[in-house]
Design an enzyme around this catalytic site. Sequence first.
Site, PDB file in Angstrom:
ATOM      1  N   LYS A  77       0.850  -1.201   0.000  1.00  0.00           N
ATOM      2  CA  LYS A  77       0.000   0.000   0.000  1.00  0.00           C
ATOM      3  C   LYS A  77       0.881   1.245   0.000  1.00  0.00           C
ATOM      4  O   LYS A  77       1.907   1.283   0.704  1.00  0.00           O
ATOM      5  CB  LYS A  77      -0.901  -0.036   1.243  1.00  0.00           C
ATOM      6  CG  LYS A  77      -1.926   1.083   1.320  1.00  0.00           C
ATOM      7  CD  LYS A  77      -2.807   0.915   2.558  1.00  0.00           C
ATOM      8  CE  LYS A  77      -3.895   1.967   2.637  1.00  0.00           C
ATOM      9  NZ  LYS A  77      -4.775   1.785   3.813  1.00  0.00           N
ATOM     10  N   SER A 157      -9.815   1.866   2.767  1.00  0.00           N
ATOM     11  CA  SER A 157      -8.888   2.601   1.943  1.00  0.00           C
ATOM     12  C   SER A 157      -7.875   1.709   1.220  1.00  0.00           C
ATOM     13  O   SER A 157      -7.276   2.165   0.257  1.00  0.00           O
ATOM     14  CB  SER A 157      -8.125   3.613   2.800  1.00  0.00           C
ATOM     15  OG  SER A 157      -7.308   2.938   3.740  1.00  0.00           O
ATOM     16  N   SER A 181     -10.174  -0.535   6.902  1.00  0.00           N
ATOM     17  CA  SER A 181      -9.558  -0.414   5.582  1.00  0.00           C
ATOM     18  C   SER A 181      -8.866  -1.650   5.037  1.00  0.00           C
ATOM     19  O   SER A 181      -8.455  -1.655   3.873  1.00  0.00           O
ATOM     20  CB  SER A 181      -8.548   0.727   5.591  1.00  0.00           C
ATOM     21  OG  SER A 181      -9.217   1.917   5.374  1.00  0.00           O
TER      22      SER A 181
END
Length: 491
Positions: A77, A157, A181
């Site tokens: 990420k 997210s 997330s």
Amino acid sequence: MKAGLNLIEASVLLENNETSSVELTKIYLDNINKGKELNCYNTVSFEEALKEAESSDKRRREKKSKSRFDGIPIGIKDLFCTKNIKTTASSKILSNFVPTYESTASQNCLNAGLISLGKLNCDEFAMGSTNKTSYFGSVINPWKSKNSDAHLVPGGSSGGSAAAVAADLCIASLGTDTGGSIRQPASFTGTVGLKPTYGRVSRWGIVAFASSLDQAGPITKTVEDAAALFEIISGYDSKDSTSSIKQKENFYDNLNSSVKGMKIGVPKEFKSDDLPTSTQKAWDDCKKLLQENGAELIDISLPHTMDALPTYYIIAPAEASSNLARYDGVKYGIRENGKNLIEMYEETRSIGFGDEVKRRILIGTYVLSSGYYDAYYIKAQKVRSLIKSDFNEAFKRVDAILTPSTPSTAFEIENEPKDPVQTYLNDIFTVPVNLAGIPAISVPFANDENNLPIGLQLITNSFEEQKLLNIAKNVQDTINYTPNLDKWWIK
Ligand code: GLN
């Protein structure tokens, strides 16, 4: 070679010399190229990945592999700082930021010989549930609804991390979870997402959102992979003052999927008439399955969990407003000139942050301001303790708690509700877990009537990830969910 390998399968192929790290890495880089439309990656490390893969193959030939997973390509990420590789948090304000250091979690992956294919798209500063707040545009969910061609959100997210695993643009990935997330995008993409106990994985070098809630974890195809990658990234780190001194455990080797005699709690507050029939059915089917496999179901109550969302939306923005104060055009990222220092700050921050991030900063600054601090922030902290004690009470009676991961399956990118509060409701089942600091996992269980994945959430007490993974494996092995994903983006 078979597409859609998981971590364990890839490690066996490498072990048996049936593939090489270079071959694997090339396949996945090619998949990334073919899947550009999904917008999963902010940065792809084409050259670096291949170079690392060559070194891994050399190590394997010389019997000096760093771990059994040496040479396997993963994605990270874009919230984890990566040395000499752009780290943007999917924000314009960090769009040119190249860290000089590596986050502990990603360094642990490198130490195990894993190959980073690049940085995965996410909501800006991890604030969002759709990936639409990213400065680099939405990630597109590889899943499509049966009767529609519309693009769906992958969740957020960590939407890029989940979509990339589902679409085979990496074998496994790292995400972060502040309010859901990891678990919500895992649920929207038919992948497994583990949010560990707060303190299990070092937060050092991860761009901070809400420091008392942020936790990194794996998104993978299987529970075994989640155990293996979690094992790699977890452990004490003196560079994170909230890191737990608990010993690293062998989560993968110790997997044992028996649930005989276990008590599984079903919280009455999570039941709702608004839950889609297919999600309700999946939840009921899972209860039945666990019972058939020898577990006992127990009705429990978590009376304060329904206050979790408003509590989260005070605490998280409060911490975010403080964490994001550092982006002022001086030390990191972009700078927009002004007539004087104050104007430079203002210009930089108004141009550099997107609307959702600004909304959080405004809320956070408001709830921390004198006069409102007691009414909002202190009160939210008190409710947080009540939420935590609800879980403590529940875990006196049960081993784990079973809930849906999300109130719906993936929805259309164009159909996001106008009212942000509606979007915030996506995390209604996941947020209480972050406020309590305990671990939880989302496991894909079934598809709904539109052929979209439904995830179920299991929750255990702090540091009981082994038990959590074991129960998740029991569910996984019993249902044998196979994602029938049509790779429409490959023409
Ligand atoms: N969707 C939640 C939010 O926007 C949670 C995000 C997260 O876990 N990083 O705050």
